[in-house]
Write a protein that holds these residues in place. Structure first.
Motif, PDB file in Angstrom:
ATOM      1  N   VAL A  46      49.505  30.138  35.124  1.00 29.10           N
ATOM      2  CA  VAL A  46      48.589  30.999  35.974  1.00 29.10           C
ATOM      3  C   VAL A  46      47.723  29.986  36.548  1.00 29.10           C
ATOM      4  O   VAL A  46      47.189  29.044  36.097  1.00 29.10           O
ATOM      5  CB  VAL A  46      47.659  32.040  35.120  1.00 29.10           C
ATOM      6  N   PHE A  47      47.293  30.115  37.864  1.00 25.35           N
ATOM      7  CA  PHE A  47      46.372  29.527  38.644  1.00 25.35           C
ATOM      8  C   PHE A  47      45.536  30.232  39.490  1.00 25.35           C
ATOM      9  O   PHE A  47      45.954  31.387  39.889  1.00 25.35           O
ATOM     10  CB  PHE A  47      47.308  28.610  39.914  1.00 25.35           C
ATOM     11  N   CYS A  48      44.159  29.812  39.445  1.00 28.13           N
ATOM     12  CA  CYS A  48      43.246  30.775  40.100  1.00 28.13           C
ATOM     13  C   CYS A  48      41.994  29.693  40.646  1.00 28.13           C
ATOM     14  O   CYS A  48      41.789  28.575  40.316  1.00 28.13           O
ATOM     15  CB  CYS A  48      42.622  31.688  39.107  1.00 28.13           C
ATOM     16  N   GLN A  69      39.061  25.346  40.599  1.00 33.18           N
ATOM     17  CA  GLN A  69      40.438  25.709  40.405  1.00 33.18           C
ATOM     18  C   GLN A  69      40.795  25.364  38.959  1.00 33.18           C
ATOM     19  O   GLN A  69      40.694  24.099  38.515  1.00 33.18           O
ATOM     20  CB  GLN A  69      41.247  24.733  41.417  1.00 33.18           C
ATOM     21  N   CYS A  70      41.443  26.383  38.271  1.00 33.90           N
ATOM     22  CA  CYS A  70      41.828  26.457  36.896  1.00 33.90           C
ATOM     23  C   CYS A  70      42.947  27.412  36.539  1.00 33.90           C
ATOM     24  O   CYS A  70      43.395  27.943  37.557  1.00 33.90           O
ATOM     25  CB  CYS A  70      40.534  26.695  36.072  1.00 33.90           C
ATOM     26  N   GLY A  71      43.266  27.156  35.526  1.00 34.41           N
ATOM     27  CA  GLY A  71      44.408  28.133  35.001  1.00 34.41           C
ATOM     28  C   GLY A  71      44.717  28.144  33.478  1.00 34.41           C
ATOM     29  O   GLY A  71      44.154  27.396  32.700  1.00 34.41           O
ATOM     30  N   TYR A 117      48.431  28.111  30.504  1.00 36.59           N
ATOM     31  CA  TYR A 117      49.862  28.419  30.273  1.00 36.59           C
ATOM     32  C   TYR A 117      49.942  29.203  29.243  1.00 36.59           C
ATOM     33  O   TYR A 117      49.263  29.091  28.171  1.00 36.59           O
ATOM     34  CB  TYR A 117      50.545  26.924  29.895  1.00 36.59           C
TER      35      TYR A 117
END
Length: 84
Positions: A18-20, A27-29, A31
């Protein structure tokens, strides 16, 4: 995304990255190797992780940083349909 839209995209699709981008521009996410099902449960995994891309949180100008999992595999993923 809101939680309903998020779960409509990921539930029962298997593992995912997931990326957000936050409202603050971070910018983070993460697995999630087990995927989501939206049943409202905590699912453990030693392979799950979170990451941050660049910015002031990535050390020494690194392009990204993988955050260390703390506390063992428990609660690695909270699969809550009301909150994402």
């Amino acid at each position: 995304y809101d939680p309903v839209t998020f779960h409509s995209k990921v539930d029962k699709q298997g593992g995912a990255i997931v990326f957000c981008t936050t409202r603050a521009g971070i910018q983070c996410g993460g697995y999630n190797p087990k995927g989501w099902v939206g049943y409202g449960e905590a699912r453990g995994s030693i392979a799950a992780f979170l990451y941050i891309l660049g910015g002031k949180y990535a050390a020494a100008g690194a392009p990204a940083i993988k955050l260390r999992k703390v506390g063992g595999p428990g609660l690695a993923q909270m699969d809550l349909p009301e909150s994402g």
